[in-house]
Design a protein around this motif. Structure first.
Motif, PDB file in Angstrom:
ATOM      1  N   GLN A 302       0.793  -1.256   0.113  1.00  0.00           N
ATOM      2  CA  GLN A 302      -0.176   0.144   0.057  1.00  0.00           C
ATOM      3  C   GLN A 302       0.759   1.388   0.115  1.00  0.00           C
ATOM      4  O   GLN A 302       0.618   2.417  -0.720  1.00  0.00           O
ATOM      5  CB  GLN A 302      -0.945  -0.073   1.167  1.00  0.00           C
ATOM      6  CG  GLN A 302      -2.102  -1.039   1.157  1.00  0.00           C
ATOM      7  CD  GLN A 302      -2.876  -1.007   2.416  1.00  0.00           C
ATOM      8  OE1 GLN A 302      -3.912  -1.456   2.347  1.00  0.00           O
ATOM      9  NE2 GLN A 302      -2.501  -0.451   3.636  1.00  0.00           N
ATOM     10  N   GLU A 303       1.882   1.343   0.719  1.00  0.00           N
ATOM     11  CA  GLU A 303       2.838   2.376   1.076  1.00  0.00           C
ATOM     12  C   GLU A 303       3.559   2.659  -0.231  1.00  0.00           C
ATOM     13  O   GLU A 303       3.729   3.599  -0.717  1.00  0.00           O
ATOM     14  CB  GLU A 303       3.520   2.320   2.162  1.00  0.00           C
ATOM     15  CG  GLU A 303       2.959   2.394   3.319  1.00  0.00           C
ATOM     16  CD  GLU A 303       3.752   1.965   4.696  1.00  0.00           C
ATOM     17  OE1 GLU A 303       4.908   1.525   4.633  1.00  0.00           O
ATOM     18  OE2 GLU A 303       3.017   1.951   5.813  1.00  0.00           O
ATOM     19  N   GLU A 304       3.991   1.532  -0.892  1.00  0.00           N
ATOM     20  CA  GLU A 304       4.626   1.665  -2.384  1.00  0.00           C
ATOM     21  C   GLU A 304       3.722   2.112  -3.456  1.00  0.00           C
ATOM     22  O   GLU A 304       4.272   2.995  -4.327  1.00  0.00           O
ATOM     23  CB  GLU A 304       5.246   0.037  -2.753  1.00  0.00           C
ATOM     24  CG  GLU A 304       6.168   0.363  -3.956  1.00  0.00           C
ATOM     25  CD  GLU A 304       6.336  -1.152  -4.351  1.00  0.00           C
ATOM     26  OE1 GLU A 304       7.074  -1.005  -5.507  1.00  0.00           O
ATOM     27  OE2 GLU A 304       6.663  -1.965  -3.565  1.00  0.00           O
ATOM     28  N   PHE A 305       2.503   1.556  -3.150  1.00  0.00           N
ATOM     29  CA  PHE A 305       1.452   2.061  -4.215  1.00  0.00           C
ATOM     30  C   PHE A 305       1.190   3.721  -4.116  1.00  0.00           C
ATOM     31  O   PHE A 305       1.312   4.354  -5.292  1.00  0.00           O
ATOM     32  CB  PHE A 305       0.239   1.210  -4.181  1.00  0.00           C
ATOM     33  CG  PHE A 305      -0.644   1.563  -5.102  1.00  0.00           C
ATOM     34  CD1 PHE A 305      -0.842   0.870  -6.415  1.00  0.00           C
ATOM     35  CD2 PHE A 305      -1.674   2.458  -5.028  1.00  0.00           C
ATOM     36  CE1 PHE A 305      -1.764   0.996  -7.510  1.00  0.00           C
ATOM     37  CE2 PHE A 305      -2.683   2.837  -6.095  1.00  0.00           C
ATOM     38  CZ  PHE A 305      -2.701   2.072  -7.184  1.00  0.00           C
ATOM     39  N   GLN A 306       1.152   4.030  -3.030  1.00  0.00           N
ATOM     40  CA  GLN A 306       0.878   5.406  -2.718  1.00  0.00           C
ATOM     41  C   GLN A 306       2.067   6.339  -3.069  1.00  0.00           C
ATOM     42  O   GLN A 306       1.930   7.317  -3.654  1.00  0.00           O
ATOM     43  CB  GLN A 306       0.519   5.743  -1.215  1.00  0.00           C
ATOM     44  CG  GLN A 306       0.088   7.111  -1.073  1.00  0.00           C
ATOM     45  CD  GLN A 306      -0.209   7.250   0.557  1.00  0.00           C
ATOM     46  OE1 GLN A 306       0.473   7.499   1.386  1.00  0.00           O
ATOM     47  NE2 GLN A 306      -1.401   7.788   1.000  1.00  0.00           N
TER      48      GLN A 306
END
Length: 415
Positions: A302-306
């Motif tokens: 999720q953090e990488e996607f954001q």
């Protein structure tokens, strides 16, 4: 063995060897599996579609690096303008390009049209069958009266989510009057239906203060609907709205000073977290198969996607699709949709939210659900949704057996 039998044996053996090698080539490492993505990329729901295309492409890269079948997934996005008719045109275009796997999820009307068209195509074109992987269309009819052997739903359906949601609501004594506001299509109708049925069974004292249906993806000002909600005296709203229809509803409610609770299916979808803001803290709930603060690998993704897209990842069924396809293709030793579908039935796997199973009777994925509430980030729940400083924090977990609902599917299987 006679001379004659040896002569006959050689071409037969060669034919068998060629057939075997052809079969093995279907499971060849590095083979590309094309998936046609058919959903809106224009209109009010375009931001949702654009986020989901990025989600499918982002996780294609992750699973291409490692999956049990060793295949490479390729996404072909096609805009269906949220229209069943356009979805059929998109399906024809995909089939003409040789695509054998299709995914769609925004709008159960489009889903019903695709199921019907794929059933007919597969019956008329043996050897060119197509499998439909449903990532988000949740009308229960899709795995009940309209169930299809070629359709697999990776989201939890409306009834499953309402079963979990009302299990939580029955223990909330401050909930006394509920307003039902939903989009005027299959999903919205089903949300209202199951809410009334399940509340009547679990909390017969709760009053339905009002009920409204509105056009899908057409309303730009929800102030008149909020005025009716306030006038009804409802302390709680249940809505299956998504995309602009939820973001604009929440915005209107905040502007009108409505302080009741919202129980939602899709409050984490593009645009809605920003509309929620700080004023909705503790009042907006979401029932889903994921939430922002799951920890572990999911949190890292999720953090990488954001960071990569300046957007939140929320369509976790994308991960289910790649996980189960990779497992099924490895077990089938093939990417042929007929062989893969046969293995997908009843398939169990470990996914980001625990153990999942494709129920053989109707192809509805059984999985854990979470009820979460909107609040400020803290040390334990630190994912900032749309960089608002707010997040969804889990308040109740529902194991698959709790939210599972029965099926009336009478599946017609090939052959």
């Amino acid at each position: 063995m006679s001379k004659t039998s040896k002569t006959v044996f050689k071409p037969l053996a060669l034919a068998a060897l060629l057939a075997l090698s052809a079969g093995l080539s279907h499971a060849q490492k590095g083979e590309t599996v094309k998936i046609a993505w058919i959903d809106p990329l224009s209109g009010l729901m375009a931001p949702v579609g654009q986020n989901q295309v990025k989600s499918f492409q982002f996780f294609a890269e992750k699973f291409n690096a490692s999956n049990p079948a060793g295949v490479k997934f390729e996404i072909i996005p096609i805009d269906n303008k949220l229209s069943p008719a356009e979805s059929l045109n998109a399906l024809k275009s995909a089939i003409d390009q040789g695509v054998r796997y299709v995914t769609q999820g925004n709008g159960s009307g489009a889903a019903l049209a695709l199921i019907d068209a794929i059933n007919k195509h597969n019956e008329r074109n043996p050897g060119k069958e197509v499998v439909y992987l449903n990532h988000s269309a949740v009308d229960p009819d899709l795995t009940n009266s309209k169930c299809s052997y070629w359709h697999f739903r990776m989201d939890a359906d409306t009834s499953m989510k309402m079963e979990a949601m009302t299990t939580f609501m029955k223990d909330q004594p401050d909930i006394k009057k509920v307003y039902l506001l939903n989009q005027n299509y299959a999903h919205g109708h089903q949300v209202a239906r199951y809410a009334k049925e399940m509340l009547a069974r679990k909390r017969p004292d709760v009053q339905i203060a009002g009920e409204d249906l509105h056009p899908l993806a057409q309303v730009r000002d929800f102030a008149p609907y909020v005025a009716k909600i306030k006038a009804s005296g409802a302390d709680t709203v249940i809505t299956g709205n998504w995309g602009s229809d939820l973001a604009l509803l929440i915005k209107a409610a905040n502007e009108a000073g409505y302080n009741g609770k919202f129980f939602t299916y899709y409050a984490g979808v593009t645009g809605t977290p920003t509309a929620l803001g700080t004023g909705s803290a503790g009042r907006v709930y979401q029932i889903a198969y994921n939430h922002y603060n799951m920890g572990g690998q999911m949190q890292k993704w999720q953090e990488e996607f954001q960071k990569k897209f300046d957007a939140d990842f929320y369509t976790g069924s994308v991960i289910h699709i790649y996980t189960l396809l990779g497992e099924a293709m490895a077990k089938a030793k093939s990417t042929d949709p007929v062989k893969v579908a046969a293995v997908l039935e009843g398939l169990k796997a470990k996914s980001f939210n625990g153990d999942v199973e494709v129920r053989k009777g109707d192809h509805q994925l059984q999985q854990t659900l979470f009820l979460s509430v909107w609040q400020k980030t803290d040390a334990k729940n630190n994912y900032s949704a749309e960089k608002t400083g707010m997040t969804f924090v889990p308040v109740r977990t529902f194991e698959p057996y709790v939210s599972s609902t029965p099926t009336s599917c009478q599946m017609k299987r090939p052959g």
